[in-house]
Design a protein around this motif. Structure first.
Motif, PDB file in Angstrom:
ATOM      1  N   GLU A 168       3.277   2.063  -1.692  1.00  0.00           N
ATOM      2  CA  GLU A 168       4.486   1.374  -2.151  1.00  0.00           C
ATOM      3  C   GLU A 168       5.146   2.124  -3.299  1.00  0.00           C
ATOM      4  O   GLU A 168       5.843   1.525  -4.114  1.00  0.00           O
ATOM      5  CB  GLU A 168       4.139  -0.056  -2.551  1.00  0.00           C
ATOM      6  CG  GLU A 168       3.637  -0.900  -1.393  1.00  0.00           C
ATOM      7  CD  GLU A 168       3.497  -2.365  -1.753  1.00  0.00           C
ATOM      8  OE1 GLU A 168       4.536  -3.059  -1.834  1.00  0.00           O
ATOM      9  OE2 GLU A 168       2.351  -2.802  -1.961  1.00  0.00           O
ATOM     10  N   ILE A 169       4.900   3.426  -3.379  1.00  0.00           N
ATOM     11  CA  ILE A 169       5.448   4.357  -4.361  1.00  0.00           C
ATOM     12  C   ILE A 169       4.825   4.158  -5.743  1.00  0.00           C
ATOM     13  O   ILE A 169       4.330   5.104  -6.345  1.00  0.00           O
ATOM     14  CB  ILE A 169       6.994   4.276  -4.443  1.00  0.00           C
ATOM     15  CG1 ILE A 169       7.591   4.463  -3.040  1.00  0.00           C
ATOM     16  CG2 ILE A 169       7.529   5.323  -5.411  1.00  0.00           C
ATOM     17  CD1 ILE A 169       7.221   5.741  -2.347  1.00  0.00           C
ATOM     18  N   THR A 170       4.821   2.936  -6.268  1.00  0.00           N
ATOM     19  CA  THR A 170       4.212   2.696  -7.582  1.00  0.00           C
ATOM     20  C   THR A 170       2.777   2.196  -7.474  1.00  0.00           C
ATOM     21  O   THR A 170       2.107   2.021  -8.493  1.00  0.00           O
ATOM     22  CB  THR A 170       5.039   1.681  -8.387  1.00  0.00           C
ATOM     23  OG1 THR A 170       5.143   0.464  -7.642  1.00  0.00           O
ATOM     24  CG2 THR A 170       6.430   2.231  -8.677  1.00  0.00           C
ATOM     25  N   SER A 171       2.317   1.945  -6.276  1.00  0.00           N
ATOM     26  CA  SER A 171       0.932   1.519  -6.065  1.00  0.00           C
ATOM     27  C   SER A 171       0.501   1.915  -4.663  1.00  0.00           C
ATOM     28  O   SER A 171       1.342   2.098  -3.772  1.00  0.00           O
ATOM     29  CB  SER A 171       0.775   0.007  -6.267  1.00  0.00           C
ATOM     30  OG  SER A 171       1.511  -0.703  -5.284  1.00  0.00           O
ATOM     31  N   GLN A 172      -0.817   2.046  -4.475  1.00  0.00           N
ATOM     32  CA  GLN A 172      -1.354   2.472  -3.191  1.00  0.00           C
ATOM     33  C   GLN A 172      -2.598   1.654  -2.847  1.00  0.00           C
ATOM     34  O   GLN A 172      -3.337   1.233  -3.743  1.00  0.00           O
ATOM     35  CB  GLN A 172      -1.731   3.968  -3.213  1.00  0.00           C
ATOM     36  CG  GLN A 172      -0.569   4.914  -3.452  1.00  0.00           C
ATOM     37  CD  GLN A 172      -0.196   5.056  -4.914  1.00  0.00           C
ATOM     38  OE1 GLN A 172      -1.070   5.025  -5.787  1.00  0.00           O
ATOM     39  NE2 GLN A 172       1.094   5.179  -5.205  1.00  0.00           N
ATOM     40  N   LYS A 173      -2.809   1.468  -1.538  1.00  0.00           N
ATOM     41  CA  LYS A 173      -4.002   0.784  -1.049  1.00  0.00           C
ATOM     42  C   LYS A 173      -4.543   1.532   0.162  1.00  0.00           C
ATOM     43  O   LYS A 173      -3.796   2.184   0.891  1.00  0.00           O
ATOM     44  CB  LYS A 173      -3.694  -0.667  -0.658  1.00  0.00           C
ATOM     45  CG  LYS A 173      -3.323  -1.567  -1.829  1.00  0.00           C
ATOM     46  CD  LYS A 173      -3.050  -2.991  -1.364  1.00  0.00           C
ATOM     47  CE  LYS A 173      -2.696  -3.894  -2.544  1.00  0.00           C
ATOM     48  NZ  LYS A 173      -2.415  -5.289  -2.107  1.00  0.00           N
ATOM     49  N   LEU A 174      -5.846   1.388   0.368  1.00  0.00           N
ATOM     50  CA  LEU A 174      -6.480   1.992   1.530  1.00  0.00           C
ATOM     51  C   LEU A 174      -7.365   0.953   2.202  1.00  0.00           C
ATOM     52  O   LEU A 174      -8.120   0.237   1.535  1.00  0.00           O
ATOM     53  CB  LEU A 174      -7.319   3.208   1.122  1.00  0.00           C
ATOM     54  CG  LEU A 174      -7.836   4.061   2.282  1.00  0.00           C
ATOM     55  CD1 LEU A 174      -6.684   4.822   2.935  1.00  0.00           C
ATOM     56  CD2 LEU A 174      -8.898   5.049   1.810  1.00  0.00           C
ATOM     57  N   TYR A 175      -7.243   0.884   3.527  1.00  0.00           N
ATOM     58  CA  TYR A 175      -8.018  -0.065   4.318  1.00  0.00           C
ATOM     59  C   TYR A 175      -8.905   0.698   5.295  1.00  0.00           C
ATOM     60  O   TYR A 175      -8.498   1.714   5.867  1.00  0.00           O
ATOM     61  CB  TYR A 175      -7.097  -0.984   5.120  1.00  0.00           C
ATOM     62  CG  TYR A 175      -6.210  -1.880   4.288  1.00  0.00           C
ATOM     63  CD1 TYR A 175      -6.535  -3.224   4.090  1.00  0.00           C
ATOM     64  CD2 TYR A 175      -5.038  -1.394   3.713  1.00  0.00           C
ATOM     65  CE1 TYR A 175      -5.710  -4.057   3.334  1.00  0.00           C
ATOM     66  CE2 TYR A 175      -4.210  -2.217   2.956  1.00  0.00           C
ATOM     67  CZ  TYR A 175      -4.553  -3.546   2.769  1.00  0.00           C
ATOM     68  OH  TYR A 175      -3.743  -4.365   2.031  1.00  0.00           O
ATOM     69  N   VAL A 176     -10.108   0.191   5.498  1.00  0.00           N
ATOM     70  CA  VAL A 176     -11.018   0.716   6.510  1.00  0.00           C
ATOM     71  C   VAL A 176     -11.425  -0.442   7.406  1.00  0.00           C
ATOM     72  O   VAL A 176     -11.949  -1.454   6.921  1.00  0.00           O
ATOM     73  CB  VAL A 176     -12.262   1.371   5.876  1.00  0.00           C
ATOM     74  CG1 VAL A 176     -13.244   1.803   6.965  1.00  0.00           C
ATOM     75  CG2 VAL A 176     -11.862   2.570   5.026  1.00  0.00           C
ATOM     76  N   ASN A 177     -11.130  -0.301   8.695  1.00  0.00           N
ATOM     77  CA  ASN A 177     -11.412  -1.366   9.670  1.00  0.00           C
ATOM     78  C   ASN A 177     -10.807  -2.703   9.249  1.00  0.00           C
ATOM     79  O   ASN A 177     -11.419  -3.765   9.382  1.00  0.00           O
ATOM     80  CB  ASN A 177     -12.916  -1.508   9.899  1.00  0.00           C
ATOM     81  CG  ASN A 177     -13.500  -0.327  10.644  1.00  0.00           C
ATOM     82  OD1 ASN A 177     -12.799   0.366  11.379  1.00  0.00           O
ATOM     83  ND2 ASN A 177     -14.781  -0.068  10.445  1.00  0.00           N
ATOM     84  N   GLY A 178      -9.584  -2.628   8.710  1.00  0.00           N
ATOM     85  CA  GLY A 178      -8.852  -3.832   8.349  1.00  0.00           C
ATOM     86  C   GLY A 178      -9.223  -4.439   7.018  1.00  0.00           C
ATOM     87  O   GLY A 178      -8.649  -5.457   6.615  1.00  0.00           O
ATOM     88  N   VAL A 179     -10.162  -3.828   6.297  1.00  0.00           N
ATOM     89  CA  VAL A 179     -10.619  -4.364   5.011  1.00  0.00           C
ATOM     90  C   VAL A 179     -10.169  -3.433   3.891  1.00  0.00           C
ATOM     91  O   VAL A 179     -10.377  -2.213   3.963  1.00  0.00           O
ATOM     92  CB  VAL A 179     -12.151  -4.513   4.986  1.00  0.00           C
ATOM     93  CG1 VAL A 179     -12.622  -5.012   3.617  1.00  0.00           C
ATOM     94  CG2 VAL A 179     -12.609  -5.452   6.093  1.00  0.00           C
ATOM     95  N   GLU A 180      -9.552  -3.987   2.851  1.00  0.00           N
ATOM     96  CA  GLU A 180      -9.119  -3.171   1.714  1.00  0.00           C
ATOM     97  C   GLU A 180     -10.338  -2.636   0.969  1.00  0.00           C
ATOM     98  O   GLU A 180     -11.212  -3.396   0.554  1.00  0.00           O
ATOM     99  CB  GLU A 180      -8.259  -4.003   0.765  1.00  0.00           C
ATOM    100  CG  GLU A 180      -7.739  -3.215  -0.429  1.00  0.00           C
ATOM    101  CD  GLU A 180      -6.935  -4.067  -1.399  1.00  0.00           C
ATOM    102  OE1 GLU A 180      -7.126  -3.910  -2.623  1.00  0.00           O
ATOM    103  OE2 GLU A 180      -6.132  -4.907  -0.919  1.00  0.00           O
ATOM    104  N   VAL A 181     -10.376  -1.300   0.779  1.00  0.00           N
ATOM    105  CA  VAL A 181     -11.507  -0.684   0.083  1.00  0.00           C
ATOM    106  C   VAL A 181     -11.085   0.016  -1.203  1.00  0.00           C
ATOM    107  O   VAL A 181     -11.924   0.267  -2.073  1.00  0.00           O
ATOM    108  CB  VAL A 181     -12.242   0.321   0.998  1.00  0.00           C
ATOM    109  CG1 VAL A 181     -12.861  -0.389   2.188  1.00  0.00           C
ATOM    110  CG2 VAL A 181     -11.311   1.442   1.462  1.00  0.00           C
ATOM    111  N   LEU A 182      -9.791   0.344  -1.343  1.00  0.00           N
ATOM    112  CA  LEU A 182      -9.312   1.028  -2.543  1.00  0.00           C
ATOM    113  C   LEU A 182      -7.925   0.523  -2.903  1.00  0.00           C
ATOM    114  O   LEU A 182      -7.115   0.204  -2.024  1.00  0.00           O
ATOM    115  CB  LEU A 182      -9.242   2.547  -2.325  1.00  0.00           C
ATOM    116  CG  LEU A 182     -10.554   3.314  -2.179  1.00  0.00           C
ATOM    117  CD1 LEU A 182     -10.281   4.769  -1.825  1.00  0.00           C
ATOM    118  CD2 LEU A 182     -11.390   3.227  -3.443  1.00  0.00           C
ATOM    119  N   SER A 183      -7.649   0.486  -4.209  1.00  0.00           N
ATOM    120  CA  SER A 183      -6.328   0.092  -4.691  1.00  0.00           C
ATOM    121  C   SER A 183      -6.114   0.723  -6.056  1.00  0.00           C
ATOM    122  O   SER A 183      -7.026   0.739  -6.890  1.00  0.00           O
ATOM    123  CB  SER A 183      -6.229  -1.432  -4.791  1.00  0.00           C
ATOM    124  OG  SER A 183      -4.969  -1.816  -5.314  1.00  0.00           O
TER     125      SER A 183
END
Length: 620
Positions: free
Chosen positions: A215-230
């Protein structure tokens, strides 16, 4: 009578002309095929035209490959021309044979069920066309399915997808490591900002969904539909680099060993529920905000369009289309035998401090090698890595036998040896107040490198200026020093002029920082060569180690008597005789006796690791 004779002559000429015209007309009739059998060829033409009319081209399995109908139509057009321009029956028979062959080829020219296996070689990856770049300047989401054949790393990391750019630090990279951790990394105006999971998140041998939301000012990462990093970081797009799947555009040796499919780029940030739903969703490419979609479910060759028709994927390097993930059958014989050989060798090792003994710590070093080898035996999924580990174990036996206790005049960092990296010191340490770094160094050569580092911990160090082209000007400009320090206002620090460092001579180099008056002084052989004012202590380093002889650039020469103090030493106290118990002494590696491959410093708090370098043994 004269008039009649003339008319008869003219009639004779006319008759001759008509005969020639008649013969020519008959010849044209033969060339048009009017007297030849064409039914067989016309039947094949009808079959080909029927195939062209009813076949569907596409990029899904079972579709005819894009362009296949056009190729067959060109052959049909040629067959029509042959009917009208043949001068013998054999031409039409030949045309029928050729058309039949192209009909057979067309029927086989369908898209096969297949997925791209990106095999771990330098330069290998899937490059997406440049017109995707504007999408990455606003909020976006990238989704893909990954099947890691194994987690082994070719060079530092396995880049799942990236636009990373070095200078300025910009773009993004999603990458995983040999321990199964996955890392989200974006470039910002303040450098790289990243966050990493614990080990074991990425697993080899199973399909996993990865989704990156920026989202430009923030980032997220999902693995198998579950958020693992933000994380919160203002992302800086990488304007000059390609979007690469399975590798990166800057460091091209970070290719994965894996299979990818269902690569999707969406405009805007997808929600957690949308990402979870997409794990099993089947898309047709018309979904709202779906900007790019490569199913990668069928063999389309080396370059092809996505479902939307707007973007092109080009396969680079060692990529193979396969219908199913590979079944790996490993031969572990070589590694098993190597483990036994080094275990037998260990049983005969006797440690000691006398000349000719194996250094104290040799058995512990061998134990570490055996642990790593057994771990590879149990978990490594690649034959080349197993065989490489076996070769390494045997080579380590020869290396250990070369490192018997003896007097030594430092260590040798050979710039010309690609396997010689430097002395790695762990853990890293960044002083936050007064400090002194000092050591003795003998430069072998200044040729062959732009700069060679004597010491580097990631935020401060010392390098010597070299040269890569042998000219008088370059020689006279080399030999200067710079104590580079990142103290919050960019790189700064004192310098010593050219020709300060001489080849083949031991010289003492020191940097002394007084954090009260905010000055750093650079000394050579006890003489101040440069002073930097208004400079604080270096920022804390993100590196896990310190280096002697390398960092960002390898030196060529010898080093010994490395000391790092938590005090600002007086010039008169530099290079003094010490025993390792002095107040304020934080790190001390005398490097005056062969101590093996891995060994402790005199304080007992730091470990040295000889990464391809050698002891400079004093010969009797």
């Amino acid at each position: 009578m004269k008039t009649i004779k003339l008319n008869i002559k003219m009639l004779s000429y006319l008759a001759a002309f008509l005969m020639v015209f008649t013969f020519a007309a008959c010849d044209d009739d033969e060339k048009s095929g009017g007297n030849f059998e064409t039914a067989s060829l016309e039947t094949l033409i009808s079959e080909a035209e029927g195939l062209i009319a009813t076949s569907v081209e596409g990029i899904s399995a079972g579709d005819f490959k894009p362009g296949a109908k056009k190729e067959l139509q060109e052959v049909v057009d040629w067959a029509y021309w042959r009917i009208n321009n043949s001068d013998k029956q054999e031409d039409l028979v030949d045309a029928a044979v050729k058309l039949q062959r192209y009909i057979d080829i067309f029927k086989e020219n369908t898209v096969a069920v297949a997925m791209p296996w990106i095999q771990q070689k330098d330069g290998t990856g899937i490059q997406i066309s440049d017109n995707i770049k504007p999408v990455f300047t606003e909020s976006f989401t990238i989704e893909t399915q990954i099947y890691a054949v194994d987690l082994a790393v070719l060079d530092y990391s396995n880049n799942l997808f990236a636009t990373e750019q070095d200078g300025p630090d910009s773009g993004f990279v999603i990458r995983y490591f040999s321990d199964g951790s996955i890392n989200l990394n974006v470039g910002t105006t303040d450098g790289w900002k990243d966050i990493k999971t614990e080990a074991g998140v990425i697993k080899a041998g199973e399909w996993m969904q990865i989704a990156f939301v920026n989202e430009i000012t923030s980032q997220k990462l999902y693995v198998n539909g579950v958020e693992v990093l933000s994380q919160t970081a203002t992302y800086l797009p990488g304007a000059d680099k390609d979007f690469i799947i399975g590798n990166g555009p800057t460091w091209t040796s970070r290719a994965i060993n894996g299979i990818v499919k269902d690569v999707r780029v969406w405009k805007g940030a997808r929600t957690a529920s949308e990402i979870a739903d997409n794990k099993i969703a089947i898309l047709d490419g018309t979904e709202e905000n779906l900007e790019m979609f490569f199913p990668f479910s069928a063999n389309l060759g080396e370059s092809f369009k996505d479902v939307t028709g707007n973007y092109t994927a080009t396969l680079k390097g060692n990529i193979e289309w396969i219908a199913e993930p590979p079944v790996i059958v490993l031969d572990k014989t070589n590694l098993t035998n190597a483990i036994k050989e080094i275990s037998d060798f260990k049983a005969a090792v006797v440690e000691g401090n006398q000349d000719g003994d194996y250094p104290i710590g040799t058995i512990a070093y061998i134990d570490g090698l055996i642990v790593d080898a057994n771990d590879a035996l149990a978990n490594q999924g690649r034959q080349d890595k197993l065989d490489e580990m076996a070769e390494t174990l045997i080579a380590k036996i020869a290396l250990i036998n070369k490192m018997l206790v003896a007097d030594t005049d430092g260590v040798f960092i050979d710039h010309d040896n690609p396997d010689a990296v430097g002395l790695r010191i762990t853990p890293n340490y960044t002083p936050q107040g007064d400090y002194t770094v000092e050591f003795n160094v003998k430069v072998k050569s200044l040729f062959g490198y732009g700069s060679g580092e004597f010491f580097n911990n990631g935020t401060y160090g010392i390098w010597v200026d070299g040269y890569t082209e042998l000219t008088e000007e370059n020689v006279l400009s080399a030999g200067g020093l710079w104590n580079f320090t990142d103290a919050g206002d960019g790189w700064q620090g004192p310098k010593a002029e050219a020709l300060t460092m001489q080849k083949g001579v031991w010289q003492h180099v020191a940097i002394v920082h007084d954090n009260t008056v905010l000055t750093t002084t650079l000394y050579v052989d006890g003489i101040a060569k440069g002073v930097q004012e208004d400079i604080g202590a270096p920022n804390n380093s993100g590196w896990g180690e310190m280096w002697l002889g390398n960092g960002w650039g390898k030196m060529d020469g010898y080093m010994k008597d490395f000391r790092l103090w938590d005090v600002a030493r007086d010039a008169a106290d530099l290079d003094a005789d010490i025993d390792g118990t002095e107040t304020g002494l934080n790190v001390y590696f005398p490097l005056d006796r062969v101590s093996g491959v891995k060994f402790a410093d005199k304080t007992g708090n730091y470990k040295g690791d000889m990464r391809g370098i050698s002891w400079n043994v004093i010969e009797d």
